[in-house]
Each structure stands twice: as structure tokens, then as C-alpha cells.
Design a protein around this motif. Sequence first.
Motif, PDB file in Angstrom:
ATOM      1  N   LEU A  46      82.841  99.526  87.003  1.00 41.69           N
ATOM      2  CA  LEU A  46      83.808  98.854  87.874  1.00 41.69           C
ATOM      3  C   LEU A  46      84.941  98.221  87.074  1.00 41.69           C
ATOM      4  O   LEU A  46      86.083  98.175  87.529  1.00 41.69           O
ATOM      5  CB  LEU A  46      83.093  97.805  88.716  1.00 41.69           C
ATOM      6  CG  LEU A  46      82.154  98.374  89.781  1.00 41.69           C
ATOM      7  CD1 LEU A  46      81.277  97.282  90.378  1.00 41.69           C
ATOM      8  CD2 LEU A  46      82.954  99.059  90.888  1.00 41.69           C
ATOM      9  N   ARG A  47      84.632  97.729  85.878  1.00 37.11           N
ATOM     10  CA  ARG A  47      85.691  97.153  85.041  1.00 37.11           C
ATOM     11  C   ARG A  47      86.679  98.242  84.615  1.00 37.11           C
ATOM     12  O   ARG A  47      87.894  98.034  84.608  1.00 37.11           O
ATOM     13  CB  ARG A  47      85.081  96.472  83.821  1.00 37.11           C
ATOM     14  CG  ARG A  47      86.037  95.524  83.098  1.00 37.11           C
ATOM     15  CD  ARG A  47      85.321  94.757  82.020  1.00 37.11           C
ATOM     16  NE  ARG A  47      84.177  94.030  82.570  1.00 37.11           N
ATOM     17  CZ  ARG A  47      82.974  94.008  82.019  1.00 37.11           C
ATOM     18  NH1 ARG A  47      82.744  94.668  80.899  1.00 37.11           N
ATOM     19  NH2 ARG A  47      81.997  93.312  82.574  1.00 37.11           N
ATOM     20  N   THR A  48      86.156  99.425  84.277  1.00 38.13           N
ATOM     21  CA  THR A  48      87.035 100.539  83.941  1.00 38.13           C
ATOM     22  C   THR A  48      87.897 100.930  85.130  1.00 38.13           C
ATOM     23  O   THR A  48      89.102 101.198  84.998  1.00 38.13           O
ATOM     24  CB  THR A  48      86.194 101.746  83.483  1.00 38.13           C
ATOM     25  OG1 THR A  48      85.368 101.359  82.384  1.00 38.13           O
ATOM     26  CG2 THR A  48      87.078 102.904  83.061  1.00 38.13           C
ATOM     27  N   TRP A  49      87.293 100.971  86.300  1.00 37.07           N
ATOM     28  CA  TRP A  49      88.033 101.293  87.535  1.00 37.07           C
ATOM     29  C   TRP A  49      89.137 100.267  87.777  1.00 37.07           C
ATOM     30  O   TRP A  49      90.248 100.618  88.173  1.00 37.07           O
ATOM     31  CB  TRP A  49      87.056 101.343  88.702  1.00 37.07           C
ATOM     32  CG  TRP A  49      87.619 101.903  89.966  1.00 37.07           C
ATOM     33  CD1 TRP A  49      88.779 102.605  90.116  1.00 37.07           C
ATOM     34  CD2 TRP A  49      87.040 101.816  91.275  1.00 37.07           C
ATOM     35  NE1 TRP A  49      88.967 102.957  91.432  1.00 37.07           N
ATOM     36  CE2 TRP A  49      87.918 102.491  92.156  1.00 37.07           C
ATOM     37  CE3 TRP A  49      85.878 101.244  91.773  1.00 37.07           C
ATOM     38  CZ2 TRP A  49      87.654 102.594  93.517  1.00 37.07           C
ATOM     39  CZ3 TRP A  49      85.612 101.357  93.133  1.00 37.07           C
ATOM     40  CH2 TRP A  49      86.489 102.026  93.991  1.00 37.07           C
ATOM     41  N   MET A  50      88.843  98.991  87.532  1.00 41.03           N
ATOM     42  CA  MET A  50      89.838  97.945  87.746  1.00 41.03           C
ATOM     43  C   MET A  50      91.047  98.137  86.834  1.00 41.03           C
ATOM     44  O   MET A  50      92.197  98.059  87.271  1.00 41.03           O
ATOM     45  CB  MET A  50      89.213  96.570  87.500  1.00 41.03           C
ATOM     46  CG  MET A  50      90.185  95.417  87.665  1.00 41.03           C
ATOM     47  SD  MET A  50      89.459  93.825  87.245  1.00 41.03           S
ATOM     48  CE  MET A  50      89.234  94.007  85.472  1.00 41.03           C
ATOM     49  N   TYR A  51      90.799  98.425  85.554  1.00 41.83           N
ATOM     50  CA  TYR A  51      91.900  98.599  84.611  1.00 41.83           C
ATOM     51  C   TYR A  51      92.736  99.833  84.936  1.00 41.83           C
ATOM     52  O   TYR A  51      93.915  99.900  84.560  1.00 41.83           O
ATOM     53  CB  TYR A  51      91.363  98.698  83.177  1.00 41.83           C
ATOM     54  CG  TYR A  51      90.768  97.413  82.664  1.00 41.83           C
ATOM     55  CD1 TYR A  51      91.307  96.180  83.029  1.00 41.83           C
ATOM     56  CD2 TYR A  51      89.653  97.418  81.839  1.00 41.83           C
ATOM     57  CE1 TYR A  51      90.764  94.989  82.564  1.00 41.83           C
ATOM     58  CE2 TYR A  51      89.094  96.232  81.364  1.00 41.83           C
ATOM     59  CZ  TYR A  51      89.658  95.021  81.729  1.00 41.83           C
ATOM     60  OH  TYR A  51      89.114  93.852  81.269  1.00 41.83           O
ATOM     61  N   ALA A  52      92.158 100.809  85.605  1.00 43.78           N
ATOM     62  CA  ALA A  52      92.887 102.037  85.938  1.00 43.78           C
ATOM     63  C   ALA A  52      93.551 101.978  87.315  1.00 43.78           C
ATOM     64  O   ALA A  52      94.215 102.944  87.707  1.00 43.78           O
ATOM     65  CB  ALA A  52      91.934 103.235  85.898  1.00 43.78           C
ATOM     66  N   SER A  53      93.400 100.862  88.025  1.00 44.19           N
ATOM     67  CA  SER A  53      93.869 100.791  89.412  1.00 44.19           C
ATOM     68  C   SER A  53      95.113  99.937  89.605  1.00 44.19           C
ATOM     69  O   SER A  53      95.555  99.747  90.735  1.00 44.19           O
ATOM     70  CB  SER A  53      92.745 100.265  90.315  1.00 44.19           C
ATOM     71  OG  SER A  53      91.624 101.128  90.268  1.00 44.19           O
ATOM     72  N   GLY A  54      95.661  99.378  88.536  1.00 43.76           N
ATOM     73  CA  GLY A  54      96.883  98.607  88.687  1.00 43.76           C
ATOM     74  C   GLY A  54      96.673  97.230  89.265  1.00 43.76           C
ATOM     75  O   GLY A  54      97.522  96.738  90.013  1.00 43.76           O
ATOM     76  N   VAL A  55      95.563  96.593  88.947  1.00 45.52           N
ATOM     77  CA  VAL A  55      95.344  95.219  89.411  1.00 45.52           C
ATOM     78  C   VAL A  55      96.330  94.274  88.726  1.00 45.52           C
ATOM     79  O   VAL A  55      96.913  93.388  89.358  1.00 45.52           O
ATOM     80  CB  VAL A  55      93.896  94.773  89.122  1.00 45.52           C
ATOM     81  CG1 VAL A  55      93.701  93.296  89.478  1.00 45.52           C
ATOM     82  CG2 VAL A  55      92.914  95.626  89.908  1.00 45.52           C
ATOM     83  N   MET A  56      96.549  94.454  87.429  1.00 48.66           N
ATOM     84  CA  MET A  56      97.391  93.550  86.653  1.00 48.66           C
ATOM     85  C   MET A  56      98.782  94.094  86.389  1.00 48.66           C
ATOM     86  O   MET A  56      99.611  93.424  85.799  1.00 48.66           O
ATOM     87  CB  MET A  56      96.729  93.253  85.297  1.00 48.66           C
ATOM     88  CG  MET A  56      95.459  92.438  85.380  1.00 48.66           C
ATOM     89  SD  MET A  56      93.990  93.393  85.845  1.00 48.66           S
ATOM     90  CE  MET A  56      93.823  94.480  84.460  1.00 48.66           C
TER      91      MET A  56
END
Length: 309
Positions: free
Chosen positions: A221-231
Amino acid sequence: MSQALHTPPSPPVRPVPVEDDLPALAARYGLTVSGARPSPAEYLRQLWARRHFILAFSRAKLTAQYSQAKLGQLWQVATPLLNAAVYFFIFGLLLGARRGIPHEIYVPFLVTGVFVFTFTQSSVLAGVRAISGNLGLVRALHFPRAALPVSFALQQLQQLLFSMVVLVAVVVAFGSPPALSWLLVVPALGLQFVFNTGLALVFARLGSRTPDLAQLMPFVLRTWMYASGVMFSIRAMLEGKDVPGWLADVLQWNPAAVYMDLVRFALIDGYGSSYLPPHVWAFAVGWALLAGVIGFVYFWKAEETYGRG
């Protein structure tokens, strides 16, 4: 008389073992297999009949989640806000991840992304433990097991709705007054809830057989977050870089990015349609239907196995 006395006896009649006749005996008296899997339509009907249990169970879990903490339910809002503050310091200030996003909307952009992605992240993590973490309930009572992952996804939706109060305050404080576009948050979060529920059902079945999955999922999920444009803005980050077209499409059309973009577009005044990928609403509906249907069928097929072994 003597002739009757000397008649050879008839061969003994072998009784039919009871086990051999059990199916016929059960059918005769209307008995069915305990825990047998019903049809999909009947399974949906059973879930709907237990909707009050699902809602009450989700509320109880939400209340108990922070019962041991002194700040109690305030952690529902404080946790994603603290995460957003850390991401702002690391990505916004130190790494310059706000490139392509106006300075005045980066904070609401970041906070919205954290809150919306946390909704999906928490639903998946809760789904992994939905069956394996509630074996006592599963083995003691007869009910459609899908009620558990659905209830956990509903719990995360309620938690997000509490957090929306703070999110709205942040958005307004940074120059985005209430507008009619805010109404788009309702269908966006509704579609995301269906998508999250489908994922929770899939991972509930996987987690029921592989408890170690709960230790692996935070990394996924952390990898998914970094690839999803959260930041950061995916479009701005990819601009001018030599990346394959298909990779850019995958990053922009992945479901986490789609739902974050829709909520940002609805709430943030300066986040216009130019930031959205084409056909974004079609992708939002498609992801919700795909995950919802696949999740339901995949979980239903193993209904007879939960809590056994």
C-alpha cells in the motif's frame, strides 16, 4: 409338522447403513448442509437482511478503535493530519514535490490526497483481518461472512466523513469557498466506497488463508501511495520526462489517483479539469463496478470455508 420344522431358514437381510441413506433422509425432512453456500442472489438478500447488524458492528468498531487513547475519537482526524504535515515537510518543502501546483492550493491538494487515499488504505488493511481476526464470531454465529469486510469498509467511510469536517476547514482556509461543485464529492466517495468494499472482500478471503498477508500489505500500500500522486501532481511530474505513454496512463488512471483527483476537483477552487485525465468519471465508475463485482463473487465462492480448518 416335521416338514415345516426342517425348512431351511431364509438368508438374513443386511440392514442398509444409515450413512448410505443420509442424503435421502435429509431431503425427506427438509434438512440442508450447515453453512452451505447459497446462490449469489440469495447471498445478497441475506446481506441486506443483516444491514442493521453491519451498521451497528461498524459503529461499535469505530467507537472501540480509540477507546484506550486519551484523545479518543480525535485521533480519527489527527492521524491523517499529522501524516499530511510530515508529507508537506518532506515532499513539499525539502523535495519540491509541489511543482506544477499553485502554492496556495498545495496544502489542500495534499491534505485531500492523504484523507482520500487513507480511506482506501484502511479499508484494505481492515479487510485482510476481517475473517482471520474475528474467527470466534465466524465460528459461533451463522451469517453471511461478507458482512464483516463490508462492515469494516463502512467503518472507514464513517471515519472519513468525520475527517471531512477538518478537510473542509482546510480547503476554505486556503481560498476555496463552498460551491456547487462540492456536491460531486458525494458520487466520488460513493464510487470509492464500492471500490474499497470490493478490495476488502478480495483481501478478506486471501487473509483468511494467509494471515501473514497482513504483514506484507503495508509495504504494498505504501508503494501504491507513492505511485498515485498523493504528494504531487502526476501530470506535472511526468511533463518533459522521457517515460513510455502507457506508464503515464497507468499512473493517471489507477483507481487511487482517479478518486483523489475527483475529490480535489470538487473541493479545490484552483484545481481545474486540466489536472484530470480524460474520461475520469468513466474510469471511476468502471473501477467501482469491476472491484465490486469481482470482490463479491470471489469472496462468495469460498463462503463454506471461512472459519474451518
